[in-house]
Design an enzyme around this catalytic site. Structure first.
Site, PDB file in Angstrom:
ATOM      1  N   TYR A  54       2.356  -6.397  -8.877  1.00  0.00           N
ATOM      2  CA  TYR A  54       2.323  -4.918  -8.454  1.00  0.00           C
ATOM      3  C   TYR A  54       0.783  -4.932  -7.962  1.00  0.00           C
ATOM      4  O   TYR A  54       0.709  -4.018  -7.060  1.00  0.00           O
ATOM      5  CB  TYR A  54       2.664  -4.068  -9.461  1.00  0.00           C
ATOM      6  CG  TYR A  54       4.313  -3.991  -9.411  1.00  0.00           C
ATOM      7  CD1 TYR A  54       4.907  -4.780 -10.435  1.00  0.00           C
ATOM      8  CD2 TYR A  54       5.065  -3.302  -8.190  1.00  0.00           C
ATOM      9  CE1 TYR A  54       6.635  -4.728 -10.325  1.00  0.00           C
ATOM     10  CE2 TYR A  54       6.242  -3.400  -8.351  1.00  0.00           C
ATOM     11  CZ  TYR A  54       7.189  -3.962  -9.255  1.00  0.00           C
ATOM     12  OH  TYR A  54       8.540  -3.954  -9.341  1.00  0.00           O
ATOM     13  N   ASP A  92       5.431   2.282  -1.263  1.00  0.00           N
ATOM     14  CA  ASP A  92       4.127   2.532  -0.559  1.00  0.00           C
ATOM     15  C   ASP A  92       4.094   4.084  -0.254  1.00  0.00           C
ATOM     16  O   ASP A  92       5.035   4.604  -0.451  1.00  0.00           O
ATOM     17  CB  ASP A  92       4.228   1.573   0.754  1.00  0.00           C
ATOM     18  CG  ASP A  92       5.422   2.055   1.541  1.00  0.00           C
ATOM     19  OD1 ASP A  92       6.315   1.265   2.134  1.00  0.00           O
ATOM     20  OD2 ASP A  92       5.382   3.181   2.232  1.00  0.00           O
ATOM     21  N   HIS A 106      12.311   5.180  -6.401  1.00  0.00           N
ATOM     22  CA  HIS A 106      12.027   3.827  -6.958  1.00  0.00           C
ATOM     23  C   HIS A 106      10.660   4.116  -7.669  1.00  0.00           C
ATOM     24  O   HIS A 106       9.884   3.034  -7.969  1.00  0.00           O
ATOM     25  CB  HIS A 106      12.265   2.764  -6.171  1.00  0.00           C
ATOM     26  CG  HIS A 106      13.592   2.540  -6.025  1.00  0.00           C
ATOM     27  ND1 HIS A 106      14.047   1.627  -4.956  1.00  0.00           N
ATOM     28  CD2 HIS A 106      14.737   2.883  -6.538  1.00  0.00           C
ATOM     29  CE1 HIS A 106      15.328   1.617  -5.188  1.00  0.00           C
ATOM     30  NE2 HIS A 106      15.909   2.606  -6.004  1.00  0.00           N
TER      31      HIS A 106
HETATM   32  C1  BV8 Z   1      20.475   1.908 -12.047  1.00  0.00           C
HETATM   33  C2  BV8 Z   1      11.368  -1.592  -7.573  1.00  0.00           C
HETATM   34  C3  BV8 Z   1      21.541   2.591 -13.852  1.00  0.00           C
HETATM   35  C4  BV8 Z   1      10.590  -1.137  -6.900  1.00  0.00           C
HETATM   36  C5  BV8 Z   1      13.708  -2.092  -7.026  1.00  0.00           C
HETATM   37  C6  BV8 Z   1      26.322  -0.023  -9.031  1.00  0.00           C
HETATM   38  C7  BV8 Z   1      26.014   1.160  -9.260  1.00  0.00           C
HETATM   39  C8  BV8 Z   1      24.684   1.605 -10.064  1.00  0.00           C
HETATM   40  C9  BV8 Z   1      23.884   0.642 -10.443  1.00  0.00           C
HETATM   41  C10 BV8 Z   1      24.213  -0.700  -9.993  1.00  0.00           C
HETATM   42  C11 BV8 Z   1      25.540  -1.028  -9.394  1.00  0.00           C
HETATM   43  N1  BV8 Z   1      25.646  -2.464  -9.269  1.00  0.00           N
HETATM   44  C12 BV8 Z   1      24.487  -2.818  -9.730  1.00  0.00           C
HETATM   45  C13 BV8 Z   1      23.813  -2.049 -10.232  1.00  0.00           C
HETATM   46  C14 BV8 Z   1      22.459  -2.458 -10.621  1.00  0.00           C
HETATM   47  C15 BV8 Z   1      21.175  -2.493 -10.104  1.00  0.00           C
HETATM   48  C16 BV8 Z   1      21.563  -3.126  -8.520  1.00  0.00           C
HETATM   49  O1  BV8 Z   1      22.150  -2.268  -7.532  1.00  0.00           O
HETATM   50  N2  BV8 Z   1      21.761  -4.398  -8.249  1.00  0.00           N
HETATM   51  C17 BV8 Z   1      21.727  -4.883  -7.024  1.00  0.00           C
HETATM   52  C18 BV8 Z   1      21.148  -6.081  -6.924  1.00  0.00           C
HETATM   53  C19 BV8 Z   1      23.480  -5.402  -7.129  1.00  0.00           C
HETATM   54  N3  BV8 Z   1      20.599  -1.184  -9.679  1.00  0.00           N
HETATM   55  C20 BV8 Z   1      19.708  -0.696 -10.699  1.00  0.00           C
HETATM   56  O2  BV8 Z   1      19.628  -1.474 -11.592  1.00  0.00           O
HETATM   57  C21 BV8 Z   1      19.131   0.637 -10.523  1.00  0.00           C
HETATM   58  N4  BV8 Z   1      19.180   1.270 -11.438  1.00  0.00           N
HETATM   59  O3  BV8 Z   1      21.443   1.671 -11.359  1.00  0.00           O
HETATM   60  O4  BV8 Z   1      20.315   2.285 -13.146  1.00  0.00           O
HETATM   61  C22 BV8 Z   1      21.194   3.520 -14.820  1.00  0.00           C
HETATM   62  C23 BV8 Z   1      22.059   4.720 -15.229  1.00  0.00           C
HETATM   63  C24 BV8 Z   1      21.798   5.400 -16.570  1.00  0.00           C
HETATM   64  C25 BV8 Z   1      20.696   4.971 -17.114  1.00  0.00           C
HETATM   65  C26 BV8 Z   1      19.894   3.921 -16.880  1.00  0.00           C
HETATM   66  C27 BV8 Z   1      20.256   3.119 -15.985  1.00  0.00           C
HETATM   67  C28 BV8 Z   1      17.590   0.360 -10.082  1.00  0.00           C
HETATM   68  C29 BV8 Z   1      17.344   0.102  -8.659  1.00  0.00           C
HETATM   69  C30 BV8 Z   1      16.011   0.021  -8.288  1.00  0.00           C
HETATM   70  C31 BV8 Z   1      15.533  -1.030  -8.532  1.00  0.00           C
HETATM   71  N5  BV8 Z   1      13.982  -1.039  -8.145  1.00  0.00           N
HETATM   72  N6  BV8 Z   1      12.681  -2.201  -6.997  1.00  0.00           N
HETATM   73  C32 BV8 Z   1       9.717  -2.284  -5.948  1.00  0.00           C
HETATM   74  O5  BV8 Z   1       9.362  -3.401  -6.736  1.00  0.00           O
HETATM   75  O6  BV8 Z   1       9.559  -2.092  -4.816  1.00  0.00           O
HETATM   76  S1  BV8 Z   1      14.983  -2.459  -6.004  1.00  0.00           S
HETATM   77  C33 BV8 Z   1      14.428  -2.979  -4.521  1.00  0.00           C
HETATM   78  O7  BV8 Z   1      15.322  -3.241  -3.473  1.00  0.00           O
HETATM   79  C34 BV8 Z   1      12.998  -2.317  -3.907  1.00  0.00           C
HETATM   80  O8  BV8 Z   1      12.782  -1.243  -4.503  1.00  0.00           O
HETATM   81  C35 BV8 Z   1      14.195  -1.864  -2.654  1.00  0.00           C
HETATM   82  O9  BV8 Z   1      13.739  -0.394  -2.406  1.00  0.00           O
HETATM   83  C36 BV8 Z   1      15.424  -2.007  -2.841  1.00  0.00           C
HETATM   84  C37 BV8 Z   1      16.159  -2.107  -1.629  1.00  0.00           C
HETATM   85  O10 BV8 Z   1      15.576  -2.878  -0.633  1.00  0.00           O
HETATM   86  P1  BV8 Z   1      15.681  -2.611   0.898  1.00  0.00           P
HETATM   87  O11 BV8 Z   1      14.706  -1.399   0.875  1.00  0.00           O
HETATM   88  O12 BV8 Z   1      16.973  -2.250   1.386  1.00  0.00           O
HETATM   89  O13 BV8 Z   1      14.848  -3.873   1.428  1.00  0.00           O
HETATM   90  P2  BV8 Z   1      15.553  -5.330   1.588  1.00  0.00           P
HETATM   91  O14 BV8 Z   1      14.335  -6.186   1.750  1.00  0.00           O
HETATM   92  O15 BV8 Z   1      16.670  -5.398   0.970  1.00  0.00           O
HETATM   93  O16 BV8 Z   1      16.339  -5.050   3.306  1.00  0.00           O
HETATM   94  C38 BV8 Z   1      15.307  -4.883   4.321  1.00  0.00           C
HETATM   95  C39 BV8 Z   1      16.256  -4.235   5.441  1.00  0.00           C
HETATM   96  O17 BV8 Z   1      15.115  -3.759   6.509  1.00  0.00           O
HETATM   97  C40 BV8 Z   1      17.241  -5.302   6.127  1.00  0.00           C
HETATM   98  O18 BV8 Z   1      18.197  -4.657   6.302  1.00  0.00           O
HETATM   99  C41 BV8 Z   1      16.616  -5.680   7.301  1.00  0.00           C
HETATM  100  O19 BV8 Z   1      17.709  -5.991   8.297  1.00  0.00           O
HETATM  101  C42 BV8 Z   1      15.591  -4.573   7.648  1.00  0.00           C
HETATM  102  N7  BV8 Z   1      14.482  -4.792   8.483  1.00  0.00           N
HETATM  103  C43 BV8 Z   1      13.597  -5.544   8.494  1.00  0.00           C
HETATM  104  N8  BV8 Z   1      12.401  -5.330   9.355  1.00  0.00           N
HETATM  105  C44 BV8 Z   1      13.050  -4.379  10.065  1.00  0.00           C
HETATM  106  C45 BV8 Z   1      14.023  -4.006   9.547  1.00  0.00           C
HETATM  107  N9  BV8 Z   1      14.757  -2.867  10.089  1.00  0.00           N
HETATM  108  C46 BV8 Z   1      13.883  -2.183  11.025  1.00  0.00           C
HETATM  109  N10 BV8 Z   1      12.723  -2.560  11.419  1.00  0.00           N
HETATM  110  C47 BV8 Z   1      12.322  -3.732  11.099  1.00  0.00           C
HETATM  111  N11 BV8 Z   1      11.352  -4.251  11.760  1.00  0.00           N
END
Ligand code: BV8
Length: 225
Positions: A54, A92, A106
């Site tokens: 971080y 950010d 987040h």
């Molecule tokens: C929780 C930390 C429950 C910050 C992150 C079902 C329901 C609820 C939860 C779950 C569920 N199934 C699974 C879960 C658990 C889990 C989860 O979702 N797991 C996934 C992997 C299956 N979720 C959690 O754990 C969440 N908590 O549910 O808690 C709870 C309830 C009660 C009590 C306690 C707990 C917590 C989720 C947050 C985790 N933290 N990161 C950091 O370090 O930055 S998540 C991480 O992924 C990032 O934070 C980011 O925000 C997030 C999503 O990523 P994206 O932003 O979408 O980025 P990515 O790279 O994936 O995609 C980029 C996109 O941009 C692409 O589509 C690409 O095409 C596009 N792109 C690229 N360039 C461009 C562009 N578009 C336009 N222009 C460009 N130039």
């Protein structure tokens, strides 16, 4: 009555500001295991590794400038006669640097959190294991970031906005992480129109009524115009 717009942003909106995304080619999750750097268990196991992860992103984010997509959303929030709510998964401060207000579900790289007493304070550029809390003095400072398995912030107010918006847009998110990935369905069930602005198809593209495909710095200003 002018329409209420809710906009969810993800790492893709900041890609053209030079900040890495997570799941694109060579993204952050290709360089680090999520379990090691973005979970409470990883932090307990090796806090130094997590702080270094971080610290590097905090320094990068500090240097980064908003791009035309962030600027277009700030203009929309300023000029639109109705309410424009930005909910960001990003940690950010680029929406704020562009003059917009955003709900950070987040957490933020600029924030530090005490895992002993819950106190929050502005993060120093470099945090390390044992960073003392300025409130309770425990060596319990951590990045104020929501890790996997932790509850995202502001979920109640976000749910209220999703239930009451006329238009829901998702910009630059892969739709892989919940609960954010489920927002489009919540908004659609409440009657909102939905549009996805992304470089490519995402895990949730099929849930949207409309799609604008291209880099955010191009498609977002065109969409806002
Ligand atoms: C929780 C930390 C429950 C910050 C992150 C079902 C329901 C609820 C939860 C779950 C569920 N199934 C699974 C879960 C658990 C889990 C989860 O979702 N797991 C996934 C992997 C299956 N979720 C959690 O754990 C969440 N908590 O549910 O808690 C709870 C309830 C009660 C009590 C306690 C707990 C917590 C989720 C947050 C985790 N933290 N990161 C950091 O370090 O930055 S998540 C991480 O992924 C990032 O934070 C980011 O925000 C997030 C999503 O990523 P994206 O932003 O979408 O980025 P990515 O790279 O994936 O995609 C980029 C996109 O941009 C692409 O589509 C690409 O095409 C596009 N792109 C690229 N360039 C461009 C562009 N578009 C336009 N222009 C460009 N130039």
């Amino acid at each position: 009555m002018a329409r209420k717009i809710v906009i969810l942003t993800g790492a893709g909106i900041s890609a053209e500001s030079g900040l890495g995304t997570f799941r694109d080619e060579g993204g952050l999750w290709a360089q680090h295991r999520i379990e090691d750097v973005a979970t409470p268990e990883g932090f307990a196991r090796d806090p130094g590794l997590v702080h270094r992860f971080y610290n590097a992103r905090r320094a990068q984010a500090l240097e980064a400038a908003p791009n035309p997509a962030h600027e277009a959303l700030a203009r929309l929030q300023r000029d639109w006669p109705g309410e424009v709510v930005i909910v960001t998964q990003n940690v950010d401060a680029l929406h704020e640097k562009a003059g917009a207000k955003a709900i950070h579900m987040h957490g933020e790289l600029a924030g530090a959190l005490c895992f002993a007493c819950g106190h929050r304070w502005p993060a120093p550029l470099e945090m390390a294991p044992g960073t003392p809390c300025p409130s309770c003095n425990a060596p319990a400072g951590r990045p104020d970031i929501v890790w996997f398995g932790e509850m995202p912030y502001h979920m109640e107010i976000i749910a209220e906005h999703l239930q009451s918006c006329d238009l829901f847009a998702a910009i630059g998110t892969s739709g892989q992480v919940y609960p954010a990935a489920g927002f489009v369905e919540e908004a659609a069930m409440a009657g909102a129109e939905t549009v996805e602005l992304n470089l490519a198809d995402s895990g949730i593209s099929r849930a949207f009524d409309d799609h604008r495909v291209g880099p955010a710095s191009k498609v977002v200003p065109d969409w806002v115009a």
